[in-house]
Design a protein around this motif. Structure first.
Motif, PDB file in Angstrom:
ATOM      1  N   GLU A   1     -39.714  -5.184   9.321  1.00  0.00           N
ATOM      2  CA  GLU A   1     -38.962  -6.447   9.314  1.00  0.00           C
ATOM      3  C   GLU A   1     -39.918  -7.551   9.851  1.00  0.00           C
ATOM      4  OE1 GLU A   1     -35.557  -5.746  11.221  1.00  0.00           O
ATOM      5  OE2 GLU A   1     -34.641  -3.795   9.549  1.00  0.00           O
ATOM      6  N   GLY A   2     -39.694  -8.333   9.563  1.00  0.00           N
ATOM      7  CA  GLY A   2     -40.238  -9.984  10.526  1.00  0.00           C
ATOM      8  C   GLY A   2     -41.513  -9.960   9.414  1.00  0.00           C
ATOM      9  N   VAL A   3     -42.425 -10.564  10.138  1.00  0.00           N
ATOM     10  CA  VAL A   3     -43.953 -10.814  10.124  1.00  0.00           C
ATOM     11  C   VAL A   3     -44.576  -9.269   9.049  1.00  0.00           C
ATOM     12  CG1 VAL A   3     -45.969 -11.779  10.025  1.00  0.00           C
ATOM     13  CG2 VAL A   3     -44.249 -12.938  11.357  1.00  0.00           C
ATOM     14  N   PRO A   4     -44.159  -8.332   9.681  1.00  0.00           N
ATOM     15  CA  PRO A   4     -45.145  -7.042   9.289  1.00  0.00           C
ATOM     16  C   PRO A   4     -44.399  -7.038   7.626  1.00  0.00           C
ATOM     17  CG  PRO A   4     -45.016  -6.585  11.312  1.00  0.00           C
ATOM     18  CD  PRO A   4     -44.082  -7.587  11.258  1.00  0.00           C
ATOM     19  N   GLY A   5     -43.255  -7.244   7.575  1.00  0.00           N
ATOM     20  CA  GLY A   5     -42.475  -6.855   6.199  1.00  0.00           C
ATOM     21  C   GLY A   5     -43.085  -8.073   5.587  1.00  0.00           C
ATOM     22  N   ARG A   6     -42.990  -8.985   5.652  1.00  0.00           N
ATOM     23  CA  ARG A   6     -43.224 -10.296   4.664  1.00  0.00           C
ATOM     24  C   ARG A   6     -44.736 -10.193   4.159  1.00  0.00           C
ATOM     25  NH1 ARG A   6     -39.463 -12.538   8.359  1.00  0.00           N
ATOM     26  NH2 ARG A   6     -41.226 -14.440   9.460  1.00  0.00           N
ATOM     27  N   ALA A   7     -45.754  -9.592   5.007  1.00  0.00           N
ATOM     28  CA  ALA A   7     -47.167  -9.185   4.634  1.00  0.00           C
ATOM     29  C   ALA A   7     -46.937  -8.049   3.617  1.00  0.00           C
ATOM     30  CB  ALA A   7     -47.609  -9.082   6.405  1.00  0.00           C
ATOM     31  N   ASP A   8     -46.219  -7.084   4.166  1.00  0.00           N
ATOM     32  CA  ASP A   8     -46.307  -6.301   3.417  1.00  0.00           C
ATOM     33  C   ASP A   8     -46.325  -6.498   1.330  1.00  0.00           C
ATOM     34  OD1 ASP A   8     -46.532  -3.119   2.320  1.00  0.00           O
ATOM     35  OD2 ASP A   8     -44.172  -3.536   2.462  1.00  0.00           O
ATOM     36  N   ARG A   9     -44.357  -7.395   1.959  1.00  0.00           N
ATOM     37  CA  ARG A   9     -44.541  -7.815   0.813  1.00  0.00           C
ATOM     38  C   ARG A   9     -45.384  -8.892  -0.189  1.00  0.00           C
ATOM     39  NH1 ARG A   9     -39.835  -7.040   3.914  1.00  0.00           N
ATOM     40  NH2 ARG A   9     -39.710  -9.263   4.454  1.00  0.00           N
ATOM     41  N   ALA A  10     -45.158  -9.632   0.709  1.00  0.00           N
ATOM     42  CA  ALA A  10     -46.729 -10.654  -0.040  1.00  0.00           C
ATOM     43  C   ALA A  10     -47.527  -9.691  -0.912  1.00  0.00           C
ATOM     44  CB  ALA A  10     -47.005 -11.239   0.752  1.00  0.00           C
ATOM     45  N   PHE A  11     -48.528  -8.500   0.048  1.00  0.00           N
ATOM     46  CA  PHE A  11     -49.220  -7.974  -0.650  1.00  0.00           C
ATOM     47  C   PHE A  11     -49.071  -7.074  -2.844  1.00  0.00           C
ATOM     48  CE2 PHE A  11     -51.552  -3.504  -0.641  1.00  0.00           C
ATOM     49  CZ  PHE A  11     -52.828  -4.111  -1.186  1.00  0.00           C
ATOM     50  N   ARG A  12     -47.775  -7.234  -1.693  1.00  0.00           N
ATOM     51  CA  ARG A  12     -47.096  -5.895  -2.801  1.00  0.00           C
ATOM     52  C   ARG A  12     -46.781  -6.917  -3.536  1.00  0.00           C
ATOM     53  NH1 ARG A  12     -46.342  -0.739  -1.320  1.00  0.00           N
ATOM     54  NH2 ARG A  12     -46.745  -0.370   0.761  1.00  0.00           N
ATOM     55  N   ASN A  13     -46.473  -8.327  -3.759  1.00  0.00           N
ATOM     56  CA  ASN A  13     -46.578  -9.440  -4.922  1.00  0.00           C
ATOM     57  C   ASN A  13     -47.679  -9.552  -5.961  1.00  0.00           C
ATOM     58  OD1 ASN A  13     -45.921 -12.328  -5.693  1.00  0.00           O
ATOM     59  ND2 ASN A  13     -43.905 -11.676  -5.339  1.00  0.00           N
ATOM     60  N   LEU A  14     -49.606  -9.395  -4.405  1.00  0.00           N
ATOM     61  CA  LEU A  14     -50.094  -9.402  -5.310  1.00  0.00           C
ATOM     62  C   LEU A  14     -50.549  -8.642  -6.323  1.00  0.00           C
ATOM     63  CD1 LEU A  14     -52.235 -11.546  -5.501  1.00  0.00           C
ATOM     64  CD2 LEU A  14     -53.321  -9.893  -3.459  1.00  0.00           C
TER      65      LEU A  14
ATOM     66  N   VAL B   1     -49.911 -16.892   0.368  1.00  0.00           N
ATOM     67  CA  VAL B   1     -49.713 -15.708   1.868  1.00  0.00           C
ATOM     68  C   VAL B   1     -48.667 -16.540   3.112  1.00  0.00           C
ATOM     69  CG1 VAL B   1     -51.222 -14.286   3.261  1.00  0.00           C
ATOM     70  CG2 VAL B   1     -51.573 -14.382   0.443  1.00  0.00           C
ATOM     71  N   PRO B   2     -49.465 -17.865   3.371  1.00  0.00           N
ATOM     72  CA  PRO B   2     -48.727 -17.849   5.194  1.00  0.00           C
ATOM     73  C   PRO B   2     -47.331 -18.610   4.465  1.00  0.00           C
ATOM     74  CG  PRO B   2     -51.262 -19.264   3.767  1.00  0.00           C
ATOM     75  CD  PRO B   2     -50.889 -18.163   2.927  1.00  0.00           C
ATOM     76  N   LEU B   3     -47.071 -19.247   2.687  1.00  0.00           N
ATOM     77  CA  LEU B   3     -45.590 -19.857   3.163  1.00  0.00           C
ATOM     78  C   LEU B   3     -44.410 -18.448   3.434  1.00  0.00           C
ATOM     79  CD1 LEU B   3     -46.117 -22.008   0.055  1.00  0.00           C
ATOM     80  CD2 LEU B   3     -45.516 -22.559   2.246  1.00  0.00           C
ATOM     81  N   TYR B   4     -44.967 -16.770   2.558  1.00  0.00           N
ATOM     82  CA  TYR B   4     -44.256 -15.911   2.680  1.00  0.00           C
ATOM     83  C   TYR B   4     -44.538 -15.266   4.149  1.00  0.00           C
ATOM     84  CZ  TYR B   4     -41.240 -12.210   0.176  1.00  0.00           C
ATOM     85  OH  TYR B   4     -40.885 -11.112   0.135  1.00  0.00           O
ATOM     86  N   LEU B   5     -45.174 -15.567   5.007  1.00  0.00           N
ATOM     87  CA  LEU B   5     -45.549 -14.729   6.063  1.00  0.00           C
ATOM     88  C   LEU B   5     -44.043 -15.913   7.050  1.00  0.00           C
ATOM     89  CD1 LEU B   5     -48.845 -14.490   6.723  1.00  0.00           C
ATOM     90  CD2 LEU B   5     -47.349 -12.783   6.282  1.00  0.00           C
ATOM     91  N   ALA B   6     -44.439 -17.292   6.816  1.00  0.00           N
ATOM     92  CA  ALA B   6     -43.398 -18.305   7.925  1.00  0.00           C
ATOM     93  C   ALA B   6     -41.667 -17.762   7.126  1.00  0.00           C
ATOM     94  CB  ALA B   6     -43.921 -19.380   7.467  1.00  0.00           C
ATOM     95  N   GLY B   7     -41.812 -17.315   5.979  1.00  0.00           N
ATOM     96  CA  GLY B   7     -40.030 -17.362   5.825  1.00  0.00           C
ATOM     97  C   GLY B   7     -40.762 -18.544   4.800  1.00  0.00           C
TER      98      GLY B   7
END
Length: 130
Positions: free
Chosen positions: A47-60, A99-105
Motif C-alpha cells: 500500500e502507499g508509495v511501495p504499492g504505487r511504485a509496483d503498479r507504475a512498473f507493472r503499467n510500464l 512515475v513521480p505522478l503515480y508515486l505522488a498519487g
C-alpha cells in the motif's frame, strides 16, 4: 544509430530503474527476510508509495512490449521519420513523468500523461500500418 533505437534503449533503462525502485520499496515494506525467501506464501499487499511504485512498473510492462515491437519494426522496415522520432520522445518523456505522478498519487494528470505516452507509441506504429 537511429533516434528510435536510442530512445528504446533509454526506455529499457527507465524500466530497470522502475524495477529497482519497486523492488527496493517492496523490500523496505515486507522486509529483507521476505526478499531473501522462496516467497511461497502470498505476500502482504503493498500500500502507499511501495504499492504505487509496483503498479507504475507493472503499467510500464503493459505498454513496453508494444513500444519495443513498433520501434524495432519501423527501424527494420526503414520507415523511420520525423513522426517516429517525435513518437519515441513522447513515449519516453511521458513514461518518465508518469512515475513521480503515480508515486505522488496524482490521479487525472497521471492519466493524461499516460495518454500522451500512448499517442507516442501510436505515432511510432503508424508507419507500419500505412
Amino acid at each position: 544509430m537511429a533516434i528510435e533505437l536510442k530512445f528504446l534503449a533509454w526506455a529499457v533503462v527507465l524500466g530497470i530503474a522502475q524495477l529497482l525502485l519497486a523492488a527496493t520499496l517492496a523490500t523496505g515494506r515486507r522486509g529483507l527476510k521476505w526478499n531473501a525467501s522462496a516467497r511461497d506464501a502470498t505476500p502482504a499487499s503493498l500500500e502507499g508509495v511501495p504499492g504505487r511504485a509496483d503498479r507504475a512498473f507493472r503499467n510500464l510492462l503493459e505498454t513496453f512490449p508494444f513500444f519495443a515491437a513498433a520501434v524495432l519494426g519501423v527501424v527494420a522496415a526503414g520507415r523511420t521519420g520525423h513522426g517516429t522520432a517525435l513518437g519515441v520522445q513522447l513515449y519516453l518523456w511521458a513514461r518518465l513523468l508518469y512515475v513521480p505522478l503515480y508515486l505522488a498519487g496524482i490521479p487525472y494528470l497521471r492519466s493524461a500523461v499516460w495518454a500522451v505516452s500512448m499517442l507516442g507509441l501510436l505515432m511510432v506504429l503508424w508507419p507500419l500500418l500505412r
